[in-house]
Design an enzyme around this catalytic site. Sequence first.
Site, PDB file in Angstrom:
ATOM      1  N   HIS A 139      42.577  40.554  47.305  1.00 51.05           N
ATOM      2  CA  HIS A 139      43.888  41.190  47.474  1.00 51.05           C
ATOM      3  C   HIS A 139      43.747  42.241  48.579  1.00 51.05           C
ATOM      4  CE1 HIS A 139      47.228  43.898  46.354  1.00 51.05           C
ATOM      5  NE2 HIS A 139      47.753  42.870  45.737  1.00 51.05           N
ATOM      6  N   ASP A 216      37.115  44.246  41.049  1.00 50.23           N
ATOM      7  CA  ASP A 216      38.554  44.464  40.939  1.00 50.23           C
ATOM      8  C   ASP A 216      39.041  43.667  39.730  1.00 50.23           C
ATOM      9  OD1 ASP A 216      41.286  44.346  41.085  1.00 50.23           O
ATOM     10  OD2 ASP A 216      41.391  43.719  43.185  1.00 50.23           O
ATOM     11  N   GLN A 219      43.421  41.516  37.751  1.00 53.10           N
ATOM     12  CA  GLN A 219      43.952  40.271  37.176  1.00 53.10           C
ATOM     13  C   GLN A 219      43.075  39.711  36.066  1.00 53.10           C
ATOM     14  OE1 GLN A 219      46.886  39.179  37.778  1.00 53.10           O
ATOM     15  NE2 GLN A 219      47.418  40.165  39.714  1.00 53.10           N
ATOM     16  N   LYS A 242      49.922  45.776  34.594  1.00 51.59           N
ATOM     17  CA  LYS A 242      49.742  44.332  34.378  1.00 51.59           C
ATOM     18  C   LYS A 242      49.259  44.072  32.949  1.00 51.59           C
ATOM     19  CE  LYS A 242      48.330  43.767  39.225  1.00 51.59           C
ATOM     20  NZ  LYS A 242      49.533  43.327  39.913  1.00 51.59           N
ATOM     21  N   CYS A 380      50.001  39.413  48.829  1.00 47.62           N
ATOM     22  CA  CYS A 380      49.054  40.415  49.361  1.00 47.62           C
ATOM     23  C   CYS A 380      47.666  39.816  49.568  1.00 47.62           C
ATOM     24  CB  CYS A 380      48.977  41.656  48.466  1.00 47.62           C
ATOM     25  SG  CYS A 380      50.534  42.495  48.288  1.00 47.62           S
TER      26      CYS A 380
END
Length: 422
Positions: A139, A216, A219, A242, A380
């Site tokens: 991302h 990261d 997600q 999220k 993104c």
Amino acid sequence: MTTTAEKPAGRKSVKPEAFDIVAIRSDFPLLQTQSHGKPLAYLDNAATSQKPQAVIAATARYYTNYNANIHRGVYKLSADATAAYEGAREKIAQFINAPSAKEIVFVRGATEAVNLVAATWGMDNIHSGDEIILSEMEHHSNIVPWQLLAQRTGAILKVIPITDTGELSLEHYQSLLSDRTRLVALTHVSNALGTINPVERIVAAAHARGIPSLIDGAQSIPHLAIDVQKIGCDFFVFSGHKLCAPTGIGALWAKHDLLEKMPPYQGGGDMISTVSFAGSTWNEVPHKFEAGTPHIAGAIGLGVAIDYLTGIGMDTIARYEHELLTYATEKMEKISGLRIIGTAPEKAAVISFVMDNIHPHDIGTIVDGEGVAIRTGHHCCQPLMDRYNIPATARASLAFYNTREDIDRLAAAIEKVKEVFA
Ligand code: C6P
């Protein structure tokens, strides 16, 4: 009236062994609404999740019953707000199996967390000619902060390529690791492909050479049980929104010794121990990184979101979503002229797709008219789009409150798209 730290508020009626989708959906006010006169099928969960009533009520409870600034007041309201805020930090630590809540830094989200690490640890540890390894599926939030750092320091970014199915080329990764590598910064789950990366193996290969790693988790944390100690990384970042929590709150987890050595990110109230014009000293970790009044309601909401998800069980969520992904994939594969982008065997519940001669924005607009919310664009991830030589995809991203019916509605709406462009 709850005026002490928000106690675990997970739904009582759902046990991991009894996943009651009707009861779960009834917890989310927005899922009861209509869009364009049709029941909403919300399939843009990778962008942000919907919020359960427990989270909405907890933030309202803070503003209604114990709104006060934290760490500052001797009075009861402030003590209650501080207890709830710090209680949320404890919940996050438990949720990701961090050794200590002192290793959890509240930030605005994954983006701010990566920027924090780049601006503090990065400026101290990365120098001209040093290399940072990223991947082609990152991302922008895990690319641009490192580019900014590289511009300031003269460091070099190295990129792990991906295969056509959307998996990292691990041999190529091994060949990128060198004596000049100072950091491996990688997404756990791709927001645009759904690929679940083998982060444990990747981190272990870096550590074998003494190289730290940042994962990261924006997600992955909504879909998988996270154990930062098992992953073995040095930094883990995620966004609350999220994960059924409010926007504007998220967390950076980092190993305690790293946080101790890192300089402050921003200066201001709460991050100091003493201030004089001759110089200032810093508060202890993690407060050293939390300058100014934070998003107190957001942090409390995040704690309650974690209670809620824990009440259902992350393993239960992962199992249910996997079944839903299998159902959706089979259904989408049957649609002629539709191609799924990202077909790795290990995937979270994301289906990105393109259609012959139809722009993704047109797909998104037409399915929206049917009450189906999906995201279209580059997500993104412009370098990833370049890799596939496409400008954009349409993306359906699922959550544990989605149903087969939502997917049937998407498939029917895509048939409408085809009719319009026939
Ligand atoms: N992806 C999506 O629709 P923030 O904006 O800080 O909450 O999260 C940034 C971010 C970082 N890493 C990954 C893997 C992400 O997917 C995101 C956010 C959203 O896919 C918005 S572009």
